[in-house]
Design a protein around this motif. Structure first.
Motif, PDB file in Angstrom:
ATOM      1  N   ALA A   1       0.809  -1.225   0.000  1.00 30.15           N
ATOM      2  CA  ALA A   1       0.000   0.000   0.000  1.00 30.15           C
ATOM      3  C   ALA A   1       0.841   1.274   0.000  1.00 30.15           C
ATOM      4  O   ALA A   1       0.417   2.294  -0.522  1.00 30.15           O
ATOM      5  N   PHE A   2       2.044   1.216   0.569  1.00 30.73           N
ATOM      6  CA  PHE A   2       2.867   2.419   0.722  1.00 30.73           C
ATOM      7  C   PHE A   2       3.933   2.574  -0.348  1.00 30.73           C
ATOM      8  O   PHE A   2       4.465   3.660  -0.534  1.00 30.73           O
ATOM      9  N   GLY A   3       4.324   1.493  -1.019  1.00 32.33           N
ATOM     10  CA  GLY A   3       5.419   1.541  -1.973  1.00 32.33           C
ATOM     11  C   GLY A   3       6.720   1.110  -1.314  1.00 32.33           C
ATOM     12  O   GLY A   3       6.807   0.987  -0.087  1.00 32.33           O
ATOM     13  N   ALA A   4       7.723   0.875  -2.132  1.00 35.12           N
ATOM     14  CA  ALA A   4       8.987   0.308  -1.647  1.00 35.12           C
ATOM     15  C   ALA A   4       9.679   1.181  -0.599  1.00 35.12           C
ATOM     16  O   ALA A   4      10.086   0.694   0.457  1.00 35.12           O
ATOM     17  N   ARG A   5       9.812   2.462  -0.870  1.00 36.71           N
ATOM     18  CA  ARG A   5      10.565   3.334   0.048  1.00 36.71           C
ATOM     19  C   ARG A   5       9.871   3.469   1.398  1.00 36.71           C
ATOM     20  O   ARG A   5      10.470   3.232   2.444  1.00 36.71           O
ATOM     21  N   ARG A   6       8.595   3.825   1.385  1.00 38.57           N
ATOM     22  CA  ARG A   6       7.877   3.997   2.653  1.00 38.57           C
ATOM     23  C   ARG A   6       7.669   2.651   3.343  1.00 38.57           C
ATOM     24  O   ARG A   6       7.674   2.572   4.572  1.00 38.57           O
ATOM     25  N   GLY A   7       7.469   1.588   2.571  1.00 41.01           N
ATOM     26  CA  GLY A   7       7.344   0.257   3.162  1.00 41.01           C
ATOM     27  C   GLY A   7       8.623  -0.151   3.867  1.00 41.01           C
ATOM     28  O   GLY A   7       8.596  -0.633   5.003  1.00 41.01           O
ATOM     29  N   PHE A   8       9.767   0.055   3.190  1.00 40.27           N
ATOM     30  CA  PHE A   8      11.045  -0.263   3.816  1.00 40.27           C
ATOM     31  C   PHE A   8      11.257   0.567   5.079  1.00 40.27           C
ATOM     32  O   PHE A   8      11.652   0.044   6.125  1.00 40.27           O
TER      33      PHE A   8
END
Length: 193
Positions: free
Chosen positions: A66-73
């Motif tokens: 839901a957040f994308g790679a950067r925010r998920g990481f």
């Protein structure tokens, strides 16, 4: 009378539907870490395994997608760092980096990042693509978690697979099914494809 329409640019994830700002991104990262910490408290012991069934793997994959790679990481990195610092929000209210299940936390960092990158390519917009994303994310969690379990406990790799992977496959299938319904439906409700 005016109508508002949401623009779905290529490469968007669900979090991008919110107005862009640093405050949004910080709130998402902190919220994603907190969601994962709360989901980790849903912990059911598995007989013969030091690893419980939890909701944190579902939360980690959902946050990444839901957040994308950067925010998920960043969400999962914050979750891991705060837990290592002593906040008892790992599975069952534990903390620290020395536990047998800490490898799964590290695997969740990788899985959230990959799931987020795939979501930017539309992997969360259909049931089948979401299924593939969840299966790959779960496999990445196990790829780090199971060897860590073996090393931290002295188990053989086969014993670690039996204790740290096999008992969780049905639960993972249920979590994937939930995501397969939730993510594409959310896109449809938002008016995207």
């Amino acid at each position: 009378m005016s109508t508002a329409s949401v623009s779905f640019r290529p490469g968007a994830v669900l979090a991008d539907l919110l107005p862009a700002s640093r405050v949004r991104d910080i709130a998402l990262v902190v919220g994603g870490a907190a969601l994962t910490g709360l989901a980790a408290q849903i912990a059911v012991p598995v007989p013969g395994s030091p690893v419980p069934v939890t909701g944190q793997t579902f939360a980690a994959l959902l946050v990444g997608t839901a957040f994308g790679a950067r925010r998920g990481f960043l969400s999962l990195a914050l979750y891991a760092l705060v837990g290592m610092a002593g906040v008892p929000w790992f599975a069952g209210g534990t903390s620290g980096a020395g536990g047998a299940s800490f490898g799964y936390v590290l695997g969740m960092l990788l899985a959230a990042t990959v799931a987020g990158a795939l979501a930017r390519r539309g992997a969360d917009r259909s049931v089948l693509r979401t299924a593939g994303t969840m299966v790959l994310g779960s496999a990445l969690i196990y790829a780090v978690g199971v060897p860590y379990l073996a090393l931290s406990t002295g188990m053989s790799f086969g014993a670690a697979v039996a204790a740290g992977l096999t008992p969780f496959l049905i639960g993972d299938a249920l979590k994937a099914a939930l995501a397969m319904g939730l993510l594409p439906a959310t896109w449809k409700l938002a008016g995207g494809k």
